[in-house]
Write a protein that holds these residues in place. Structure first.
Motif, PDB file in Angstrom:
ATOM      1  N   ASN A  86      -5.018 -30.253 -11.064  1.00  0.00           N
ATOM      2  CA  ASN A  86      -4.795 -28.886 -11.432  1.00  0.00           C
ATOM      3  C   ASN A  86      -5.842 -27.882 -11.128  1.00  0.00           C
ATOM      4  N   MET A  87      -5.273 -26.508 -10.931  1.00  0.00           N
ATOM      5  CA  MET A  87      -6.420 -25.622 -10.551  1.00  0.00           C
ATOM      6  C   MET A  87      -5.641 -24.270 -11.177  1.00  0.00           C
ATOM      7  N   GLU A  88      -6.526 -23.232 -11.299  1.00  0.00           N
ATOM      8  CA  GLU A  88      -5.840 -21.919 -11.745  1.00  0.00           C
ATOM      9  C   GLU A  88      -5.875 -20.800 -10.653  1.00  0.00           C
ATOM     10  N   ILE A  89      -4.924 -20.366 -10.233  1.00  0.00           N
ATOM     11  CA  ILE A  89      -4.702 -19.507  -9.146  1.00  0.00           C
ATOM     12  C   ILE A  89      -4.141 -18.153  -9.857  1.00  0.00           C
ATOM     13  N   LEU A  90      -4.999 -17.113  -9.423  1.00  0.00           N
ATOM     14  CA  LEU A  90      -4.845 -15.718  -9.709  1.00  0.00           C
ATOM     15  C   LEU A  90      -4.155 -14.920  -8.733  1.00  0.00           C
ATOM     16  N   THR A  91      -3.425 -13.766  -9.321  1.00  0.00           N
ATOM     17  CA  THR A  91      -2.649 -12.976  -8.536  1.00  0.00           C
ATOM     18  C   THR A  91      -2.973 -11.522  -9.000  1.00  0.00           C
ATOM     19  N   GLY A  92      -3.178 -10.496  -8.034  1.00  0.00           N
ATOM     20  CA  GLY A  92      -3.304  -9.427  -8.558  1.00  0.00           C
ATOM     21  C   GLY A  92      -3.161  -8.272  -7.378  1.00  0.00           C
ATOM     22  N   ARG A  93      -3.187  -6.941  -7.701  1.00  0.00           N
ATOM     23  CA  ARG A  93      -2.928  -5.897  -6.682  1.00  0.00           C
ATOM     24  C   ARG A  93      -4.325  -5.096  -6.550  1.00  0.00           C
ATOM     25  N   PRO A  94      -4.997  -4.757  -5.512  1.00  0.00           N
ATOM     26  CA  PRO A  94      -6.013  -3.837  -5.483  1.00  0.00           C
ATOM     27  C   PRO A  94      -5.917  -2.468  -6.067  1.00  0.00           C
ATOM     28  N   ASP A  95      -6.543  -2.085  -6.774  1.00  0.00           N
ATOM     29  CA  ASP A  95      -6.600  -0.743  -7.299  1.00  0.00           C
ATOM     30  C   ASP A  95      -7.643   0.086  -6.393  1.00  0.00           C
ATOM     31  N   ALA A  96      -6.635   0.895  -5.592  1.00  0.00           N
ATOM     32  CA  ALA A  96      -7.252   1.531  -4.404  1.00  0.00           C
ATOM     33  C   ALA A  96      -8.382   2.827  -5.062  1.00  0.00           C
ATOM     34  N   GLU A  97      -8.177   3.417  -6.285  1.00  0.00           N
ATOM     35  CA  GLU A  97      -8.967   4.372  -6.634  1.00  0.00           C
ATOM     36  C   GLU A  97     -10.231   3.969  -7.154  1.00  0.00           C
ATOM     37  N   ARG A  98     -10.230   2.732  -7.624  1.00  0.00           N
ATOM     38  CA  ARG A  98     -11.418   2.028  -8.260  1.00  0.00           C
ATOM     39  C   ARG A  98     -12.120   0.944  -7.383  1.00  0.00           C
ATOM     40  N   THR A  99     -11.468   0.999  -5.985  1.00  0.00           N
ATOM     41  CA  THR A  99     -12.252  -0.131  -5.089  1.00  0.00           C
ATOM     42  C   THR A  99     -12.912   0.996  -3.872  1.00  0.00           C
ATOM     43  N   THR A 100     -13.944   1.077  -4.226  1.00  0.00           N
ATOM     44  CA  THR A 100     -14.966   2.248  -3.570  1.00  0.00           C
ATOM     45  C   THR A 100     -16.144   1.514  -2.652  1.00  0.00           C
ATOM     46  N   LEU A 101     -16.371   2.364  -1.739  1.00  0.00           N
ATOM     47  CA  LEU A 101     -17.851   2.137  -0.895  1.00  0.00           C
ATOM     48  C   LEU A 101     -18.380   3.672  -0.813  1.00  0.00           C
ATOM     49  N   THR A 102     -19.658   3.467  -1.277  1.00  0.00           N
ATOM     50  CA  THR A 102     -20.572   4.705  -1.115  1.00  0.00           C
ATOM     51  C   THR A 102     -21.985   4.378  -0.681  1.00  0.00           C
ATOM     52  N   HIS A 295      -1.997 -18.446 -12.721  1.00  0.00           N
ATOM     53  CA  HIS A 295      -0.682 -19.322 -12.436  1.00  0.00           C
ATOM     54  C   HIS A 295      -1.426 -20.667 -12.405  1.00  0.00           C
ATOM     55  N   LYS A 296      -0.328 -21.735 -12.722  1.00  0.00           N
ATOM     56  CA  LYS A 296      -1.043 -23.025 -12.511  1.00  0.00           C
ATOM     57  C   LYS A 296      -0.577 -23.575 -11.453  1.00  0.00           C
ATOM     58  N   GLY A 297      -1.635 -23.853 -10.372  1.00  0.00           N
ATOM     59  CA  GLY A 297      -1.355 -24.629  -9.225  1.00  0.00           C
ATOM     60  C   GLY A 297      -1.786 -26.077  -9.329  1.00  0.00           C
ATOM     61  N   ARG A 298      -1.429 -26.872  -8.328  1.00  0.00           N
ATOM     62  CA  ARG A 298      -1.646 -28.253  -8.071  1.00  0.00           C
ATOM     63  C   ARG A 298      -1.577 -28.766  -7.041  1.00  0.00           C
ATOM     64  N   ASN A 299      -2.744 -29.614  -6.436  1.00  0.00           N
ATOM     65  CA  ASN A 299      -2.482 -30.564  -5.442  1.00  0.00           C
ATOM     66  C   ASN A 299      -1.814 -31.657  -5.921  1.00  0.00           C
ATOM     67  N   VAL A 300      -1.040 -32.466  -5.200  1.00  0.00           N
ATOM     68  CA  VAL A 300      -0.725 -33.947  -5.575  1.00  0.00           C
ATOM     69  C   VAL A 300      -1.461 -35.037  -4.690  1.00  0.00           C
ATOM     70  N   VAL A 301      -2.013 -36.023  -5.270  1.00  0.00           N
ATOM     71  CA  VAL A 301      -2.847 -36.870  -4.812  1.00  0.00           C
ATOM     72  C   VAL A 301      -2.334 -38.510  -5.227  1.00  0.00           C
TER      73      VAL A 301
END
Length: 534
Positions: A86-102, A295-301
């Protein structure tokens, strides 16, 4: 007719290897098209909704794989005595306003725009902000086998590393590295991890000067769009990573009197690293994601234990990924070729060993990975949480898309339409593995194509689960039948599979695994690679 005592005496005089060889070859015939078709029919059905990683439908698919392992009497190697890792897999979407390069260059601040000046590269989904001095680190690779190391003599801790994409002398057939074939150092999935481990606070990857000449394959129906980002929870790629335009790199390099073009040309010409700090240039990088879900991800072994007391600790791993792209905009991405075909091939090999009563000396681990479509998250998790020691892993053979006929604009299609062809990728790192496959193919009767070990415009060798094993110098190979217009479309369905060819491929893989597992052969990994196959 021989008398019974004479027959027993005769059997005792027959070499064990000959008896074993006969048993092994007979078991190959147990791999039959209808069994492969049944697996794919179920795994690629509408009801499994494209097996998106972490979904209920993909968990049903992994239950099916585990039930087959249980039926065959294989040993569960997952968590708490189960077949699941078992492993934990995350999903999400970039927040363009707070993803910055200066940046601050000689005291003057500059702000850049996501989507115009810089792009997000593959990274973790943990929200992170980092500021630091710039350090130019060449191509960002450490390749002692090629007597090349951008990272020697430069301290990246707490700094923002700026690096070129790919590797020195890419596309040069006379390169001291691997000619026109990119080594594992060239790919961002490995490069980002290496820079993270060296303590970099963020990474700016400089856009290619000349994009690769890759011909697109027009799809037969829309490919998925608008999907969230996926990442493992944890340390993998846990650093802000942006791809920047070359003119931004030139701005950052200007106080040192350098340009991206001049630096890259000098490195490529001399094959000498040119890493240095940029004391008058600094940067702040910030990445933010919204709607993060776990999300719960899993390999089968499962393990078929070896029969030899001394050799059973050594393991051959046979792999395939079970996930696909799920659903998008009303389309089901069935994933029959990608990669129900590979799972069916892996299961057929397991059945041949157990039903054929083949008792290999070495152990064989059967491993179905999760989240390959999200840049091999499940296989990364495995190599960082192995269930058998990596230093006792003899080789890994990966099956990914082994069910169709190649129809890729980057390769000329021969008169036979590739109906009996399978690509074999990665053997430049372990030519002894190629020799075994070539030998066993005398029985299987396929056309083996090693073209992608010479030039690989689609970078297919780097795009599946065996990749991480190469970075660890563990012998690896991938079998696949190439891209086609149904790739990642709803038309990748069970009825379009070339089952006679798939059967041959599964038999070849079985015979190759049996060869490795029934001997004490050592497969050497060559970090600098061998000459490409002719």
């Amino acid at each position: 007719m021989f008398s019974r005592p004479f027959l027993c005496l005769l059997l005792l005089t027959v070499p064990l290897s000959a008896q074993t060889s006969k048993t092994i070859n007979a078991a190959a015939d147990l791999i039959q098209p209808n069994d492969l078709k049944a697996d794919i029919y179920f795994l690629a059905s509408d009801n499994l909704a494209g097996r998106n990683s972490g979904s209920l439908e993909d968990h049903i698919a992994t239950d099916y794989i585990a039930s087959e392992f249980l039926r065959l009497g294989l040993k569960p190697m997952g968590d708490n005595g189960t077949f699941f890792q078992n492993m934990e897999i995350l999903t999400g979407r970039p927040d363009a306003e707070r993803t910055t390069l200066t940046t601050t260059i000689e005291g003057k601040e500059h702000r850049y725009s996501l989507g115009h000046d810089f792009q997000l590269a593959r990274q973790s989904l943990r929200n992170t902000e980092a500021c630091g001095q710039l350090a130019f680190a060449g191509y960002g690779i450490s390749a002692p086998e090629f007597h090349y190391d951008d990272l020697a003599g430069i301290d990246l801790k707490g700094k923002i590393a700026m690096v070129f994409t790919r590797e020195p002398q890419a596309n040069d057939p006379n390169s001291r590295l691997m000619g026109t074939w990119d080594s594992y150092h060239a790919f961002n999935w490995h490069k980002v991890e290496e820079l993270r481990k060296r303590g970099a606070a963020g990474i700016l990857i400089v856009q290619d000067r000349i994009p690769r000449d890759v011909k697109p394959i027009p799809p037969t129906s829309p490919r998925p769009t608008g999907e969230p980002s996926y990442a493992l929870a944890g340390e993998m790629w846990d650093i802000p990573v942006f791809i920047i335009k070359r003119e931004i790199a030139d701005q950052l390099l200007a106080p040192n009197g350098k340009t991206a073009d001049s630096l890259q040309a000098a490195i490529d010409r001399s094959l000498q690293p040119s890493s240095f700090d940029l004391p008058k240039s600094s940067a702040c990088v910030s990445k933010t994601y919204t709607g993060i879900e776990a999300h719960k991800g899993r390999n089968v072994v499962a393990l078929l234990e070896g029969s030899d007391p001394k050799l059973k600790a050594q393991t051959i791993i046979l792999t395939a990924h079970h996930d696909h792209m799920g659903t998008s905009n009303g389309h089901i991405y069935h994933g029959a070729d990608d990669n129900a075909s590979g799972v069916s091939g892996m299961l057929s090999v397991a059945r041949a060993f157990t039903k054929g009563k083949v008792q290999p000396k070495r152990s064989i681990l059967f491993l179905a990975y999760d989240a390959e479509e999200r840049i091999f998250l499940g296989s990364y998790y495995y190599v960082t949480h192995p269930v058998v020691p990596l230093n006792q892993t003899v080789a890994t053979l990966n099956l990914d898309m082994i069910g169709r006929n190649e129809d890729d604009a980057n390769w000329p299609t021969p008169a036979d339409r590739n109906v009996n062809m399978v690509n074999v990728l990665g053997t430049r790192y372990n030519p002894a593995l190629r020799r075994i496959i070539d030998h066993e193919n005398q029985q299987a009767g396929l056309k083996l194509d090693y073209k992608m070990d010479t030039v690989d415009p689609d970078s297919l060798w780097s795009r599946s689960d065996h990749f991480w094993f190469a970075t660890l110098h563990i012998p690896q190979v991938e079998f696949q039948t190439g891209l086609h217009p149904d790739y990642h479309t709803e038309n990748d369905t069970w009825d379009r599979i070339n089952y006679p060819k798939l059967t041959k491929i599964a038999r070849l893989v079985y015979l190759s695994v049996a060869d490795l597992a029934s001997s004490d052969k050592t497969i050497q990994f060559l970090p600098a690679g061998s000459e490409p196959a002719k």
